[in-house]
Design an enzyme around this catalytic site. Structure first.
Site, PDB file in Angstrom:
ATOM      1  N   HIS A 202     -38.036 -28.827 -24.101  1.00  0.00           N
ATOM      2  CA  HIS A 202     -39.099 -28.796 -24.388  1.00  0.00           C
ATOM      3  C   HIS A 202     -38.711 -26.923 -25.916  1.00  0.00           C
ATOM      4  CE1 HIS A 202     -43.361 -28.001 -23.695  1.00  0.00           C
ATOM      5  NE2 HIS A 202     -42.716 -27.000 -24.043  1.00  0.00           N
ATOM      6  N   HIS A 204     -39.908 -25.422 -29.176  1.00  0.00           N
ATOM      7  CA  HIS A 204     -41.238 -24.597 -29.905  1.00  0.00           C
ATOM      8  C   HIS A 204     -40.888 -24.825 -31.060  1.00  0.00           C
ATOM      9  CE1 HIS A 204     -44.846 -23.757 -27.497  1.00  0.00           C
ATOM     10  NE2 HIS A 204     -43.883 -24.628 -26.983  1.00  0.00           N
ATOM     11  N   CYS A 235     -48.161 -20.810 -25.118  1.00  0.00           N
ATOM     12  CA  CYS A 235     -48.355 -20.672 -23.939  1.00  0.00           C
ATOM     13  C   CYS A 235     -49.194 -19.049 -23.858  1.00  0.00           C
ATOM     14  CB  CYS A 235     -47.064 -19.951 -23.353  1.00  0.00           C
ATOM     15  SG  CYS A 235     -47.176 -19.749 -21.979  1.00  0.00           S
TER      16      CYS A 235
END
Length: 301
Positions: A202, A204, A235
């Site tokens: 995952h 970013h 987040c």
């Protein structure tokens, strides 16, 4: 059969940090469009208190709708046993737990230390959940905007602990601090420790290295990736954590390499258009959406 598996996290990670709420009916239409484009796994929301993240207030309803879509694995995020129980009640096929390797981020995000969060996930794994997958995601695995450096030994230790009782483990660059060299090194270390339990990545795109990091992880054997349409995401409890790797750019990269994703890029653009129309104030990203397919392009067989 696709060679790379992409999980669309826009309805959860993308919307939790958005400046405006997406109406429930629009979420349903967006998820339908994503499924029609070939996304076989969609993270539809998180089971957190609505007062903390209002955008996730309708997650149970959305999950119950999404499980009616043929061929879609419905994923939800949960931070604790209560959230896990709600995810089970809603019919989620897979539940992801964020376990930060950064102590400061963990306290901010889930009000627990990393060690306490590992034990919370253990409690969830012990709770009856027939047929439902549990994924432990080691977040801030490549650095943290609060703590700064996150020791690699901590990442390996937490991943190994989660591998004892989770079906799968993923590594997450929650704030976009990772670089390809670091990604290769840490994925290799964790893989050596827990083997095939390490499945997902995952990333970013905070500093523009999302695709480069995804490619580095692919070269280390990773075949499951999270991404968000238009690069939405971030987040709320990690300052400076901006958007995810862009689904359409990630899918195009792999397809242009001859690596099948199972995604129809034209239909994916339909889903993007729908999202942009519903969220006109949100900043979206992506090169593929601007340039389109190159002449002579052929998707991977």
């Amino acid at each position: 059969m696709s060679q790379v598996h992409i999980c669309e996290v826009g309805p959860r990670d993308g919307l939790q940090n958005a400046h405006q709420l997406m109406p429930t009916e629009a979420k349903k239409a967006w998820i339908r469009a994503l499924a029609a484009a070939g996304l076989k796994e969609i993270e539809v929301g998180s089971f957190v208190p609505p007062k903390l993240i209002p955008a996730m207030a309708d997650t149970a309803y959305i999950a119950r709708y999404a499980i009616t879509l043929t061929g879609v694995k419905v994923v939800a995020l949960a931070p604790n046993l209560k959230g896990f129980q709600r995810a089970l009640e809603a019919g989620a096929h897979k539940v992801t737990f964020p376990v930060s390797a950064s102590r400061e981020h963990s306290l901010s995000n889930v009000r627990m230390t990393p060690e306490q969060m590992v034990e919370e996930v253990r409690k969830c794994a012990d709770y009856p959940h027939p047929g439902v997958e549990i994924e432990g995601a080691v977040s801030t695995a490549f650095g943290c905007t609060m703590q700064g450096n996150v020791p690699e030994d901590d990442v390996v230790r937490i991943a190994a602990a989660l591998a004892e009782f989770c079906d799968a483990v993923a590594l997450a660059d929650t704030v976009g601090y990772g670089n390809p060299s670091q990604v290769r090194r840490i994925f290799r270390r964790v893989k050596n420790e827990i083997g095939d339990k390490l499945e997902g990545a995952h990333f970013h795109n905070t500093r523009g290295l999302g695709l480069a990091n995804a490619l580095a992880a692919y070269e280390e054997g990773v075949r499951a990736f999270d991404s968000s349409l238009g690069g939405l995401g971030g987040c709320p409890f990690a300052p400076g954590a901006s958007g995810n790797v862009i689904t359409e750019d990630l899918a195009f990269m792999f397809e242009s390499m001859g690596v099948s994703t199972g995604i129809d890029l034209d239909k994916l653009m339909v889903a993007r258009k729908l999202m942009v129309e519903v969220l006109p104030q949100e900043q979206t990203y992506g090169h593929f959406s601007l340039a389109g397919l190159p002449k002579g392009f052929r998707a991977a067989p």
